[in-house]
Enzyme design. Structure first.
Site, mmCIF file in Angstrom:
data_model
loop_
_atom_site.group_PDB
_atom_site.id
_atom_site.type_symbol
_atom_site.label_atom_id
_atom_site.label_comp_id
_atom_site.label_asym_id
_atom_site.label_seq_id
_atom_site.Cartn_x
_atom_site.Cartn_y
_atom_site.Cartn_z
ATOM 1 N N ASP A 98 -75.714 -65.849 2.989
ATOM 2 C CA ASP A 98 -77.094 -66.272 3.043
ATOM 3 C C ASP A 98 -77.876 -65.316 2.148
ATOM 4 O O ASP A 98 -77.463 -64.184 1.929
ATOM 5 C CB ASP A 98 -77.615 -66.194 4.483
ATOM 6 C CG ASP A 98 -78.461 -67.407 4.828
ATOM 7 O OD1 ASP A 98 -79.504 -67.573 4.162
ATOM 8 O OD2 ASP A 98 -78.077 -68.160 5.729
ATOM 9 N N ASP A 200 -82.265 -69.153 1.227
ATOM 10 C CA ASP A 200 -83.177 -69.462 2.326
ATOM 11 C C ASP A 200 -84.586 -69.713 1.780
ATOM 12 O O ASP A 200 -85.037 -69.010 0.873
ATOM 13 C CB ASP A 200 -83.193 -68.235 3.247
ATOM 14 C CG ASP A 200 -83.964 -68.424 4.525
ATOM 15 O OD1 ASP A 200 -83.502 -69.192 5.382
ATOM 16 O OD2 ASP A 200 -85.034 -67.794 4.680
ATOM 17 N N GLU A 264 -82.085 -74.177 0.082
ATOM 18 C CA GLU A 264 -82.747 -74.859 1.200
ATOM 19 C C GLU A 264 -84.082 -75.415 0.721
ATOM 20 O O GLU A 264 -85.017 -74.672 0.447
ATOM 21 C CB GLU A 264 -82.999 -73.866 2.346
ATOM 22 C CG GLU A 264 -83.588 -74.542 3.567
ATOM 23 C CD GLU A 264 -84.158 -73.576 4.610
ATOM 24 O OE1 GLU A 264 -84.182 -73.948 5.777
ATOM 25 O OE2 GLU A 264 -84.580 -72.458 4.245
ATOM 26 N N HIS A 325 -78.218 -74.545 11.781
ATOM 27 C CA HIS A 325 -78.754 -73.696 12.852
ATOM 28 C C HIS A 325 -80.233 -73.978 13.118
ATOM 29 O O HIS A 325 -80.827 -73.336 13.972
ATOM 30 C CB HIS A 325 -78.530 -72.231 12.489
ATOM 31 C CG HIS A 325 -79.255 -71.817 11.242
ATOM 32 N ND1 HIS A 325 -79.003 -72.393 10.016
ATOM 33 C CD2 HIS A 325 -80.254 -70.925 11.039
ATOM 34 C CE1 HIS A 325 -79.803 -71.843 9.113
ATOM 35 N NE2 HIS A 325 -80.570 -70.960 9.702
ATOM 36 N N ASP A 326 -80.821 -74.900 12.361
ATOM 37 C CA ASP A 326 -82.245 -75.205 12.534
ATOM 38 C C ASP A 326 -82.516 -76.608 13.097
ATOM 39 O O ASP A 326 -83.660 -76.935 13.388
ATOM 40 C CB ASP A 326 -82.974 -75.104 11.175
ATOM 41 C CG ASP A 326 -82.998 -73.687 10.626
ATOM 42 O OD1 ASP A 326 -83.036 -72.743 11.426
ATOM 43 O OD2 ASP A 326 -82.981 -73.534 9.388
HETATM 44 C C1 GLC Z 1 -84.837 -70.823 7.053
HETATM 45 C C2 GLC Z 1 -83.719 -70.548 8.023
HETATM 46 C C3 GLC Z 1 -84.297 -70.359 9.380
HETATM 47 C C4 GLC Z 1 -85.233 -69.168 9.353
HETATM 48 C C5 GLC Z 1 -86.291 -69.356 8.269
HETATM 49 C C6 GLC Z 1 -87.028 -68.078 7.995
HETATM 50 O O1 GLC Z 1 -85.485 -72.019 7.304
HETATM 51 O O2 GLC Z 1 -82.770 -71.572 7.961
HETATM 52 O O3 GLC Z 1 -83.312 -70.173 10.354
HETATM 53 O O4 GLC Z 1 -85.859 -69.007 10.582
HETATM 54 O O5 GLC Z 1 -85.730 -69.748 7.062
HETATM 55 O O6 GLC Z 1 -86.204 -67.200 7.286
#
Ligand code: GLC
Ligand code: CA
Length: 528
Positions: A98, A200, A264, A325-326
């Site tokens: 990540d 991210d 992302e 995970h989201d």
């Molecule tokens: C991304 C991650 C998430 C995190 C956010 C802030 O969306 O996938 O889990 O809370 O970024 O870093």
């Protein structure tokens, strides 16, 4: 363009806290992952994406980084990591780390210096603004975790920007020193042998230089959407400078052989395609989250996927995601049989599928009792039902007290049905989710049309069935999926097809007729 092997790979996302605990503290760790490489190899995946394992005070469980160069002691150390990397590579499994460039933790040295005085050389590494004359926040921007995106800091009398938790101040990407420092960090990990990054919050690096208020979102529904969705994020998301920066960051990846970067982003088709064209490398892809929002209707899937595949073109690889995970677990959203069909589509479409750990077992969301809630989103917005703990429960290895995940009580409670849904029992059940994933991946890894063939559209006269061909010079496969809860019949183009695999895992046969009946929510892979 450099050669790269990523187009044929299947990525498995591990949430390290919840995968396997090797030292009995109730929290998953790096050595725990290394112990399970044989399982992963046997499943048929060929790359891992590890959610953040860097040093962190864990307010957002690793997405608030206090040192980009170290592994958090909860997960192990650099030696453990090097060992995982070495063992994974022996198994021909690549590893994506990540990469969290939008913000650090408030505990990061840079931020500590930045907040210490307006004159500090790191002041401009973050985004600081004076209060409005009435003392109010600099503008109306909102945090994705609820409330204003601005936090007043007594010491210097200014606000800092945090697009997420207050403990996650946004870095100032308009400062070249920040760019320099972050690219240095990328090279540190690439030299160490990591195979690339999942970026991210990639779409939000740059913010409007004039800090203008964002307009109201006319489609916002207070009972359905989070507060963040009450505004249209035209000044904080997808700025042209951000897209250019992603290209620049990707250039760093491309200094090394056979690496990959996946970003992302949450946006519509045209913008996804635009980003592919801007970066213009096979070693780059944005995530495509469309499966999470498309209604369960064959024609909606057909329309989206036909268009998506065509617009991206053969030079780049589409990505497909059923969860992370989201987001809520796919089985809880769609139902078991529908989720099996969604998995068959995901794993037979052209491009790179990302499997979220536990999807291969059919893991479900787990309601978390109030006193056990850990996710900052849930803690900030109690009673709204938002929160991600339900999808982060420990991996289910067997039916013992802690599901074979740990010898101690896990950091989050186990999913309630883990005694019947776990690796050990599913291995023994011929038609289990696990065996479905294994069988599809086995086909995908042996049939070249499935791993590298073109996606060829198919017009099925029965509107409840979505179908497509995968074809290369050597062979052809044909996928049909019934989205309806009734059995559906369809004519077949050509004859002599065999059913190679059905989502029921109970049907391998030669088709003698020119029609085929699919059972409710059944999908099949046909071949010769
Ligand atoms: C991304 C991650 C998430 C995190 C956010 C802030 O969306 O996938 O889990 O809370 O970024 O870093
Ligand atoms: Ca541990």
């Amino acid at each position: 363009m450099k050669n790269n092997s990523w187009g044929g790979r299947v990525v498995y996302q591990i949430y390290p806290r919840s995968f396997n605990d090797s030292n009995g503290d109730g929290i998953g760790d790096i050595n725990g992952i290394t112990e399970k490489l044989d399982y992963l190899k046997d499943l048929g995946i060929s790359a891992l994406w590890l959610s953040s394992i860097y040093c962190s005070p864990m307010n957002d469980f690793g997405y608030d980084i206090s040192d980009y160069y170290q592994i958090d002691p909860l997960f192990g150390n650099l030696n453990d990591f090097d060992n995982l990397l070495k063992q994974a590579h022996k198994h021909n499994i690549k590893i994506l780390m990540d990469f969290v460039p939008n913000h650090t933790s408030v505990d990061h040295e840079w931020f500590k210096k930045s907040r210490s005085s307006k004159q500090n050389s790191k002041r401009d590494w973050y985004i600081w603004k004076k209060p409005k004359p009435n003392g109010g926040t600099p503008n109306n921007w909102l945090s994705q975790f609820g409330g204003s995106a601005w936090k007043f800091d007594e010491k210097t009398g200014e606000y800092y920007l945090h697009s997420f938790d207050v403990s996650q101040p946004d870095l100032n990407w308009r400062n070249p020193e920040v760019v320099e420092e972050i690219t240095k960090m990328m090279r540190f990990w690439l030299k160490r042998g990591v195979d690339g990054f999942r970026v991210d919050v990639a779409y939000q690096l740059f913010k409007d230089p004039f800090f203008r208020d964002e307009p109201d979102n006319p489609e916002y529904k207070i009972d359905k959407n989070s507060q963040y969705n009450s505004l249209l994020h035209i000044y904080t998301v997808a700025l042209p400078e951000t897209l250019e920066m992603l290209k620049k960051l990707h250039d760093v990846i491309d200094e090394y052989e056979d690496r990959f970067m996946v970003c992302e982003i949450y946006t519509f088709l045209k913008e996804i395609v635009n980003l592919y064209h801007i970066v213009d490398r096979q070693s780059f892809a944005p995530f495509n989250f469309s499966f999470l929002s498309l209604p369960w209707i064959a024609q909606n899937h057909k329309r989206f996927i036909d268009e998506f595949d065509e617009m991206i073109g053969d030079n780049y690889f589409p990505t497909y995601v059923l969860g992370s995970h989201d987001f809520p677990r796919i089985v809880s959203k769609l139902g078991e049989n529908q989720a099996r069909t969604a998995a068959l589509l995901q794993l037979t479409l052209r491009g790179i599928p990302f499997i979220y750990y536990g999807e291969e077992l059919g893991m479900k969301n787990r309601d978390i009792p109030k006193e056990k809630v850990k996710d900052p989103i849930a803690l900030h917005t109690p009673g709204t039902g938002f929160g991600r703990d339900p999808v982060r429960t420990p991996m289910q290895w067997d039916d013992s007290e802690y599901a074979g995940f740990s010898d101690a009580e896990p950091w989050l409670p186990l999913e309630t049905e883990y005694r019947k849904r776990n690796v050990q029992t599913e291995k023994q059940n011929k038609t289990s989710f696990l065996n479905l994933y294994k069988s599809i991946l086995k086909l995908r890894n042996t049939k070249t049309s499935l791993s590298n063939g073109k996606y060829i559209k198919y017009f099925c006269k029965n509107p409840d069935i979505f179908g497509y061909f995968r074809r290369n010079k050597l062979e052809e496969t044909f996928i049909l999926a019934n989205f309806s809860k009734e059995a559906q019949e369809t004519e077949l183009p050509n004859s002599n097809w065999n059913i190679l695999l059905s989502t029921g895992l109970d049907r391998v046969e030669k088709i003698e007729k020119s029609t085929l009946t699919l059972r409710p929510f059944e999908a099949v892979i046909l071949g010769y």
